[in-house]
Design a protein around this motif. Structure first.
Motif, PDB file in Angstrom:
ATOM      1  N   ALA A 127       0.849  -1.189   0.000  1.00 28.59           N
ATOM      2  CA  ALA A 127       0.000   0.000   0.000  1.00 28.59           C
ATOM      3  C   ALA A 127       0.887   1.243   0.000  1.00 28.59           C
ATOM      4  N   VAL A 128       0.745   2.082  -1.018  1.00 33.60           N
ATOM      5  CA  VAL A 128       1.627   3.249  -1.165  1.00 33.60           C
ATOM      6  C   VAL A 128       0.832   4.514  -1.484  1.00 33.60           C
ATOM      7  N   LYS A 158      -6.605   3.530  -7.927  1.00 36.39           N
ATOM      8  CA  LYS A 158      -6.768   2.124  -7.517  1.00 36.39           C
ATOM      9  C   LYS A 158      -6.368   1.934  -6.060  1.00 36.39           C
ATOM     10  N   GLN A 159      -5.300   2.601  -5.654  1.00 39.58           N
ATOM     11  CA  GLN A 159      -4.874   2.510  -4.257  1.00 39.58           C
ATOM     12  C   GLN A 159      -5.984   3.005  -3.330  1.00 39.58           C
ATOM     13  N   MET A 160      -6.634   4.085  -3.726  1.00 41.64           N
ATOM     14  CA  MET A 160      -7.702   4.635  -2.891  1.00 41.64           C
ATOM     15  C   MET A 160      -8.926   3.717  -2.870  1.00 41.64           C
ATOM     16  N   GLU A 161      -9.172   3.012  -3.953  1.00 38.43           N
ATOM     17  CA  GLU A 161     -10.258   2.025  -3.953  1.00 38.43           C
ATOM     18  C   GLU A 161      -9.944   0.899  -2.968  1.00 38.43           C
ATOM     19  N   ASP A 162      -8.675   0.456  -2.961  1.00 43.83           N
ATOM     20  CA  ASP A 162      -8.263  -0.586  -2.017  1.00 43.83           C
ATOM     21  C   ASP A 162      -8.381  -0.093  -0.580  1.00 43.83           C
ATOM     22  N   GLU A 163      -7.963   1.153  -0.348  1.00 46.91           N
ATOM     23  CA  GLU A 163      -8.082   1.726   0.991  1.00 46.91           C
ATOM     24  C   GLU A 163      -9.546   1.785   1.419  1.00 46.91           C
ATOM     25  N   LYS A 164     -10.405   2.225   0.503  1.00 47.25           N
ATOM     26  CA  LYS A 164     -11.838   2.338   0.803  1.00 47.25           C
ATOM     27  C   LYS A 164     -12.446   0.984   1.134  1.00 47.25           C
ATOM     28  N   GLU A 165     -12.086  -0.044   0.380  1.00 51.05           N
ATOM     29  CA  GLU A 165     -12.610  -1.383   0.644  1.00 51.05           C
ATOM     30  C   GLU A 165     -12.156  -1.896   2.001  1.00 51.05           C
ATOM     31  N   PRO A 191      -8.284   2.237   7.242  1.00 51.82           N
ATOM     32  CA  PRO A 191      -7.607   2.064   5.951  1.00 51.82           C
ATOM     33  C   PRO A 191      -6.494   1.027   6.030  1.00 51.82           C
ATOM     34  N   LEU A 192      -5.987   0.659   4.866  1.00 51.81           N
ATOM     35  CA  LEU A 192      -4.802  -0.206   4.820  1.00 51.81           C
ATOM     36  C   LEU A 192      -3.608   0.497   5.458  1.00 51.81           C
ATOM     37  N   THR A 193      -3.481   1.789   5.220  1.00 54.43           N
ATOM     38  CA  THR A 193      -2.368   2.567   5.778  1.00 54.43           C
ATOM     39  C   THR A 193      -2.871   3.292   7.031  1.00 54.43           C
ATOM     40  N   ASN A 194      -3.287   4.538   6.872  1.00 50.03           N
ATOM     41  CA  ASN A 194      -3.889   5.314   7.956  1.00 50.03           C
ATOM     42  C   ASN A 194      -4.681   6.460   7.331  1.00 50.03           C
ATOM     43  N   GLN A 202       3.176  -1.990  10.367  1.00 47.96           N
ATOM     44  CA  GLN A 202       1.977  -1.244  10.009  1.00 47.96           C
ATOM     45  C   GLN A 202       0.822  -2.183   9.706  1.00 47.96           C
ATOM     46  N   SER A 203       1.130  -3.331   9.084  1.00 50.94           N
ATOM     47  CA  SER A 203       0.069  -4.282   8.722  1.00 50.94           C
ATOM     48  C   SER A 203      -0.631  -4.835   9.957  1.00 50.94           C
ATOM     49  N   ASP A 204       0.050  -4.810  11.094  1.00 48.51           N
ATOM     50  CA  ASP A 204      -0.548  -5.275  12.355  1.00 48.51           C
ATOM     51  C   ASP A 204      -1.069  -4.116  13.201  1.00 48.51           C
ATOM     52  N   ARG A 205      -1.048  -2.910  12.623  1.00 45.13           N
ATOM     53  CA  ARG A 205      -1.470  -1.703  13.336  1.00 45.13           C
ATOM     54  C   ARG A 205      -0.650  -1.485  14.610  1.00 45.13           C
TER      55      ARG A 205
END
Length: 425
Positions: free
Chosen positions: A90-91, A129-136, A144-147, A388-391
């Motif tokens: 996720a970038v 596309k990244q924002m679609e992934d974040e939204k999902e 989000p996937l990131t923050n 980050q993936s584990d928050r």
């Protein structure tokens, strides 16, 4: 929210602090501009798109140096993002800052592409596309996937680039504001509220979406949160969040004069040499010029002032540091197990310097860092990772107070206890 806090926040921000508006303000702005430009000379690691963005938003330029730095961004940062995309990482945040930096240089974004698998697509397509992934991910896990800081950056970059967002992407950010999900550790993130404010203001200003009561409520709430976070000295949150907070307030239509308390607080911090980190300087420089990242939307790059020059610095005689201070380092793992270490470090050492000394002194202490646009951050301590993936992240505090600077920037001037705790966010 306490109405008294809100009212006093308005009064603080509206108040003026006596300053020499004819001379000192311009001198401080020039000093910060030169310091940021000079930071490019000894910069290690990846070029920082936030630094380029700030230099491009400035009223004065060194166009030759900016052009060389843009080339580094297009090569080195581009390759780093390409590698991360190929690894399916996720970038959104890096893509967003890359987009803003290029747009600030009036670069044709349609010519910038990345390849994933056998498909080559544009920068903006990948960001969308990244924002679609974040939204999902928000849909399924309420985060989000990131923050939400990076999420807001993504919304902002697409918006100022004229890309029509999926309405659900912006709605997720609006709901996050309504439900106050911008916490980092035990406190609210002023930086995230500020970035969300700029992003949602851009969405509102774009005219591409029906203005809803929820959007208006979110913007009002962000403004009140920022105003309520203002300290007696004028800073909003702390010295390192004030730049973005002022940018957001300006973007949202809050009137701020050059001698307002928040602007004067940043000016004083520049005079006191508080801003060493290029990332911090890059967020303050536009704010001192009463600009925000939304200014990128209408940047035309015509007839730019090219008078910013750097005079050679006088050599600085560095005397050996004779004083040492006692430091206790406490490491708290995710299980709650803790370990204590003691050492003496030269006065003025950074936390990172102290950890390197400790690692060389005590075989029981080991750590690793990863790079970020703010500088190195702790990734592994005593064999345990905070991912980050584990928050999770390594929260670093001094005598119980969380650091608002990176481990490479915070200086140890007196005896203290440094606590490094694997915690969630």
């Amino acid at each position: 929210m306490n109405p008294t806090v809100i009212i006093s926040g308005f009064l603080l921000l509206a108040s003026c602090v006596k300053c020499d508006t004819e001379g000192s303000g311009g001198n401080v702005l020039l000093l910060l501009n030169q310091n940021l430009l000079r930071s490019l000379e000894g910069q290690s690691g990846l070029p920082n798109p936030s630094v380029h963005l700030a230099l491009r938003l400035s009223g004065t330029h060194n166009l030759a140096t900016e052009s060389l730095y843009l080339n580094r961004i297009k090569n080195e940062l581009h390759q780093d993002i390409q590698s991360r995309l190929s690894s399916l990482k996720a970038v959104a945040g890096r893509l967003a800052l890359y987009t803003l930096a290029l747009k600030a240089s009036c670069y044709d974004l349609s010519t910038v592409t990345f390849s994933v698998g056998d498909r080559r697509e544009s920068l903006l397509t990948h960001l969308k596309k990244q924002m679609e992934d974040e939204k999902e991910h928000v849909t399924h896990s309420h985060r989000p996937l990131t923050n939400y800081y990076q999420y807001s950056l993504g919304v902002l970059a697409l918006c100022v680039s004229g890309v029509r967002l999926n309405v659900h992407v912006s709605n997720k950010l609006i709901r996050a504001v309504a439900h106050e999900r911008f916490n980092h550790g035990e406190s609210e993130s002023v930086d995230t509220y500020a970035m969300a404010g700029m992003a949602l203001q851009c969405v509102k200003d774009s005219g591409l979406y029906q203005e809803t009561s929820e959007l208006h409520a979110a913007l009002s709430k962000i403004k009140l949160k920022l105003l309520a976070s203002q300290r007696q000295d004028g800073h909003i949150g702390n010295e390192f969040s004030t730049g973005l907070a002022v940018q957001a307030l300006l973007a949202m239509g809050h009137l701020l004069a050059e001698d307002s308390a928040a602007v004067e607080a940043m000016r004083t911090a520049v005079k006191d040499n508080k801003y060493h980190n290029p990332m911090a300087m890059s967020q303050v420089l536009p704010a001192l010029q009463l600009k925000s990242y939304l200014s990128v939307k209408n940047k035309d790059c015509l007839n730019e002032d090219d008078t910013l020059v750097l005079e050679p610095l006088d050599p600085v005689l560095r005397l050996p540091v004779l004083s040492t201070v006692a430091v206790t380092v406490e490491v708290v793992l995710s299980s709650g197990a803790s370990a204590l270490y003691s050492l003496a470090v030269p006065q003025g050492s950074s936390v990172l310097d102290a950890l390197h000394l400790l690692q060389g002194k005590d075989a029981g202490f080991k750590f690793q860092t990863e790079s970020s646009l703010w500088g190195p951050f702790l990734s592994v301590v005593n064999g345990e990772m905070a991912r980050q993936s584990d928050r999770r992240y390594w929260r670093v505090s001094s005598d119980g107070v969380g650091l608002n600077q990176s481990v490479g920037d915070f200086k140890i001037e007196a005896a203290q206890r440094i606590t490094i705790e694997n915690t969630t966010y």
